[in-house]
Structure formats: structure tokens, C-alpha cells
Scaffold this motif. Structure first.
Motif, mmCIF file in Angstrom:
data_model
loop_
_atom_site.group_PDB
_atom_site.id
_atom_site.type_symbol
_atom_site.label_atom_id
_atom_site.label_comp_id
_atom_site.label_asym_id
_atom_site.label_seq_id
_atom_site.Cartn_x
_atom_site.Cartn_y
_atom_site.Cartn_z
ATOM 1 N N ALA A 41 1.133 10.757 5.127
ATOM 2 C CA ALA A 41 1.106 9.416 4.533
ATOM 3 C C ALA A 41 1.140 8.346 5.615
ATOM 4 C CB ALA A 41 2.274 9.247 3.571
ATOM 5 N N VAL A 42 1.970 8.548 6.629
ATOM 6 C CA VAL A 42 2.031 7.602 7.748
ATOM 7 C C VAL A 42 0.665 7.479 8.407
ATOM 8 C CG1 VAL A 42 2.986 7.206 10.048
ATOM 9 C CG2 VAL A 42 4.499 7.907 8.184
ATOM 10 N N SER A 43 -0.004 8.597 8.614
ATOM 11 C CA SER A 43 -1.313 8.579 9.291
ATOM 12 C C SER A 43 -2.372 7.850 8.485
ATOM 13 C CB SER A 43 -1.776 10.009 9.577
ATOM 14 O OG SER A 43 -2.222 10.668 8.395
ATOM 15 N N LEU A 44 -2.145 7.700 7.184
ATOM 16 C CA LEU A 44 -3.096 7.012 6.318
ATOM 17 C C LEU A 44 -2.819 5.514 6.226
ATOM 18 C CD1 LEU A 44 -3.253 9.735 3.544
ATOM 19 C CD2 LEU A 44 -5.083 9.146 5.145
ATOM 20 N N GLY A 45 -1.787 5.036 6.923
ATOM 21 C CA GLY A 45 -1.553 3.602 7.061
ATOM 22 C C GLY A 45 -0.884 2.928 5.884
ATOM 23 N N VAL A 46 -0.094 3.671 5.110
ATOM 24 C CA VAL A 46 0.571 3.067 3.950
ATOM 25 C C VAL A 46 1.911 2.455 4.366
ATOM 26 C CG1 VAL A 46 -0.571 4.640 2.366
ATOM 27 C CG2 VAL A 46 1.685 5.235 3.277
ATOM 28 N N ASP A 47 2.441 1.617 3.495
ATOM 29 C CA ASP A 47 3.740 0.992 3.738
ATOM 30 C C ASP A 47 4.895 1.846 3.234
ATOM 31 O OD1 ASP A 47 2.369 -1.400 4.604
ATOM 32 O OD2 ASP A 47 2.053 -1.855 2.474
ATOM 33 N N ALA A 48 4.609 2.689 2.242
ATOM 34 C CA ALA A 48 5.678 3.455 1.601
ATOM 35 C C ALA A 48 5.136 4.780 1.106
ATOM 36 C CB ALA A 48 6.272 2.673 0.431
ATOM 37 N N PHE A 49 6.024 5.766 1.060
ATOM 38 C CA PHE A 49 5.692 7.078 0.504
ATOM 39 C C PHE A 49 6.752 7.463 -0.515
ATOM 40 C CE2 PHE A 49 6.140 11.816 0.841
ATOM 41 C CZ PHE A 49 5.005 12.109 0.108
ATOM 42 N N ILE A 50 6.299 8.016 -1.637
ATOM 43 C CA ILE A 50 7.181 8.430 -2.727
ATOM 44 C C ILE A 50 6.977 9.905 -2.994
ATOM 45 C CG2 ILE A 50 7.809 8.054 -5.148
ATOM 46 C CD1 ILE A 50 6.099 5.372 -4.811
ATOM 47 N N SER A 51 8.066 10.637 -3.095
ATOM 48 C CA SER A 51 8.001 12.009 -3.589
ATOM 49 C C SER A 51 9.169 12.217 -4.536
ATOM 50 C CB SER A 51 8.019 13.026 -2.444
ATOM 51 O OG SER A 51 9.258 13.016 -1.762
ATOM 52 N N GLY A 52 9.273 13.431 -5.062
ATOM 53 C CA GLY A 52 10.392 13.717 -5.945
ATOM 54 C C GLY A 52 11.634 14.109 -5.170
ATOM 55 N N GLU A 53 11.492 15.119 -4.312
ATOM 56 C CA GLU A 53 12.628 15.637 -3.552
ATOM 57 C C GLU A 53 12.645 15.074 -2.140
ATOM 58 O OE1 GLU A 53 13.063 19.855 -3.635
ATOM 59 O OE2 GLU A 53 12.667 20.006 -5.781
ATOM 60 N N VAL A 54 13.770 15.272 -1.454
ATOM 61 C CA VAL A 54 13.951 14.809 -0.085
ATOM 62 C C VAL A 54 14.643 15.900 0.717
ATOM 63 C CG1 VAL A 54 16.189 13.736 -0.583
ATOM 64 C CG2 VAL A 54 14.810 12.883 1.336
ATOM 65 N N SER A 55 14.350 15.972 2.010
ATOM 66 C CA SER A 55 15.031 16.882 2.931
ATOM 67 C C SER A 55 15.748 16.080 4.017
ATOM 68 C CB SER A 55 14.028 17.834 3.590
ATOM 69 O OG SER A 55 13.398 18.660 2.638
ATOM 70 N N GLU A 56 16.636 16.723 4.721
ATOM 71 C CA GLU A 56 17.358 16.062 5.803
ATOM 72 C C GLU A 56 16.387 15.469 6.822
ATOM 73 O OE1 GLU A 56 19.163 15.707 9.785
ATOM 74 O OE2 GLU A 56 17.609 17.119 9.148
ATOM 75 N N ARG A 57 15.355 16.209 7.143
ATOM 76 C CA ARG A 57 14.390 15.760 8.159
ATOM 77 C C ARG A 57 13.580 14.546 7.710
ATOM 78 N NH1 ARG A 57 13.003 20.505 5.920
ATOM 79 N NH2 ARG A 57 11.110 20.585 4.640
ATOM 80 N N THR A 58 13.488 14.330 6.393
ATOM 81 C CA THR A 58 12.694 13.209 5.884
ATOM 82 C C THR A 58 13.249 11.876 6.362
ATOM 83 O OG1 THR A 58 12.442 14.548 3.879
ATOM 84 C CG2 THR A 58 11.569 12.324 3.825
ATOM 85 N N PHE A 59 14.562 11.771 6.442
ATOM 86 C CA PHE A 59 15.197 10.535 6.893
ATOM 87 C C PHE A 59 14.692 10.150 8.286
ATOM 88 C CE2 PHE A 59 18.526 8.577 9.467
ATOM 89 C CZ PHE A 59 18.790 7.426 8.737
ATOM 90 N N HIS A 60 14.664 11.095 9.195
ATOM 91 C CA HIS A 60 14.255 10.796 10.566
ATOM 92 C C HIS A 60 12.765 10.460 10.639
ATOM 93 C CE1 HIS A 60 18.205 12.021 11.863
ATOM 94 N NE2 HIS A 60 18.058 13.175 11.231
ATOM 95 N N ARG A 107 0.855 -1.195 0.000
ATOM 96 C CA ARG A 107 0.000 0.000 0.000
ATOM 97 C C ARG A 107 0.889 1.243 0.000
ATOM 98 N NH1 ARG A 107 -4.638 2.332 -1.475
ATOM 99 N NH2 ARG A 107 -5.487 3.785 0.058
ATOM 100 N N LEU A 108 0.689 2.117 -1.018
ATOM 101 C CA LEU A 108 1.580 3.253 -1.196
ATOM 102 C C LEU A 108 0.821 4.575 -1.211
ATOM 103 C CD1 LEU A 108 2.480 0.967 -3.720
ATOM 104 C CD2 LEU A 108 4.530 2.289 -3.321
ATOM 105 N N ALA A 109 1.556 5.631 -0.875
ATOM 106 C CA ALA A 109 1.107 6.999 -1.105
ATOM 107 C C ALA A 109 2.212 7.719 -1.860
ATOM 108 C CB ALA A 109 0.812 7.708 0.221
#
Length: 249
Positions: free
Chosen positions: A184-203, A169-171
Motif C-alpha cells: 500500500a505504501v508503494s502505491l502512494g496512499v495516505d492510509a491503509f485499512i485491514s481487519g487484523e493487525v500484527s506487532e510488526r504493523t506498527f513499525h 487516498r486509501l488502500a
């Protein structure tokens, strides 16, 4: 096709009036009144404009156009050169940002979902702007296997922050949408995909146990504008050239 007719059709088709955006949607630079040859591309960069000139385009349609909020108002340097080229060759420039992200058929999110083979891909109703999409894979994959699928679809290796569960299940939201990860986490998915990433995204990904894939801003937004151009070709018999100016970001 008359420029005014094309502009009105696109405003209705993409429902531009529904969006409070960061740049004007629609005609940004006025060129010739009659349009038969269109070029589409992700960003109205100089390389795209020069290719459109070579193709004798009457109009360019892009996802990333001009006149963004908080940018300088003066026409100097890079912006002046781009606009000068358009005016010198009487080429119209149309830009569609959030309306192209959200469109249910030719939008960036819709077309990416189809290319990933997502079942029942659609915007989450809980998110009113229509920009966060979700759906499921027919068969669950490991994070590594799904990263390989993305690489094959997009032609570039995604950044993958791994989690200890399969991906089914993805968002996703194309472009610079990394901060949708908590939603995305609150919607209960297994994975989230975006184009860009920030330092905070890792955590956020690690601490909440979700797979995260940064698949490239340009790479995730190539397909919507191309689909829009193909739609116009079919509907109105326009000549359409999609020009992909390579961008690793």
C-alpha cells in the motif's frame, strides 16, 4: 431452487476457479436437494448453525467455512458438533473465501468501500489477485476524523496508528491482510485499512509515514456475505436471512 443449480451459479458468479485458496469454495456439507430458505453469516460457527436451524434454513452461506489447509482431518470436538448439527437438520453449507473478498460487486472489499463512501473504489491492477483495493475520499479528513467515520460505519472503534498528513487516498483489504501495508505504501496512499493487525504493523506504519487502521476482521467482512444473500434473493426469489454473530476480533 436445486442445490446443484445454485452451486453452479455461485461458482460462475464468484469465479471460484480463478483462486488458489486455503479452503474449498462451494458446497462443503451436502444437505437437502431443494433450497428455498438461505441464511448468510461470516463464519460457520455453532451459534450461526443453531440460528439457521431455528429459521428452518435449507442452506447456509458463509465466508469462513470448514476444511482449512493444515487443520486436523479428524472430525472430533467442535468440528464434529458443527457438522453433526448440519447433517442432522439436512442443511447445506456453502463457503466462499477469497472469491468473496475479491468480487467487484458483492465482495467484502467492494461493499466496505461503498460503506466508507470511497470514490472510484476498485482493485489495484498492479496487484494481480484482486484483493487490495483503493480509492479516494471526496474531501480529505484528519486521521482522527476518518477513524470516527470507520467507527460509525462498522460499529466498533478501530485501532489507529497516526501519521502526520491528512487522509484522502486509501488502500484497504478486509480480514487478516495487515501485511499488504508495505505494498500500500508503494502505491502512494495516505492510509491503509485491514481487519487484523500484527506487532510488526506498527513499525511499518510509523517508519513509512502512513495512517493505519485495524478495523476488525469480522467487522470488515460482514457486508460481502450479506450482499451475496441479497443478490440471490433478488435473482431467484429465495428467502434470505443475514445473521450477524457478534465478534469483537
Amino acid at each position: 431452487m436445486e442445490r446443484s443449480v445454485l452451486g453452479q451459479y455461485l461458482a460462475d458468479f464468484l469465479q471460484t476457479g480463478k483462486f488458489k485458496d486455503y479452503a474449498p469454495n462451494g458446497l462443503q456439507i451436502e444437505g437437502k436437494a431443494e433450497i428455498q430458505i438461505i441464511v448468510t453469516g461470516v463464519t460457520a460457527c455453532q451459534a450461526l448453525i443453531e440460528r439457521a436451524i431455528e429459521l428452518k434454513a435449507d442452506a447456509i452461506l458463509v465466508h469462513h467455512g470448514f476444511f482449512w489447509k493444515n487443520e486436523p482431518d479428524v472430525l472430533v470436538g467442535m468440528k464434529q458438533r458443527r457438522i453433526k448439527s448440519l447433517l442432522a437438520h439436512d442443511i447445506n453449507l456453502f463457503g466462499y473465501h477469497l472469491p468473496l473478498d475479491a468480487h467487484p460487486v458483492v465482495g467484502n472489499n467492494a461493499t466496505l468501500g461503498r460503506r466508507m463512501g470511497i470514490l472510484d473504489a476498485e482493485a489495484f491492477e498492479a496487484v494481480g489477485d484482486g484483493l487490495l483495493w483503493g480509492g479516494s475520499l471526496d474531501t480529505a479528513l484528519s486521521g482522527e476524523a476518518f477513524a470516527g467515520l470507520l467507527a460509525k460505519v462498522l460499529g466498533r472503534e478501530p485501532l489507529h496508528i497516526d501519521a502526520d498528513k491528512p487522509v484522502q487516498r486509501l488502500a484497504w483489504c478486509t480480514g487478516g491482510a495487515q501485511d499488504y501495508i508495505d505494498l500500500a505504501v508503494s502505491l502512494g496512499v495516505d492510509a491503509f485499512i485491514s481487519g487484523e493487525v500484527s506487532e510488526r504493523t506498527f513499525h511499518s506504519a510509523k517508519e513509512q509515514g502512513i495512517h493505519y487502521f485495524a478495523a476488525g476482521h469480522h467487522a470488515t467482512e460482514r457486508y460481502g456475505i450479506e450482499a451475496l444473500g441479497e443478490h440471490l434473493r433478488r435473482e431467484f426469489g429465495l428467502t434470505h436471512h443475514f445473521v450477524d454473530i457478534d465478534n469483537p476480533v
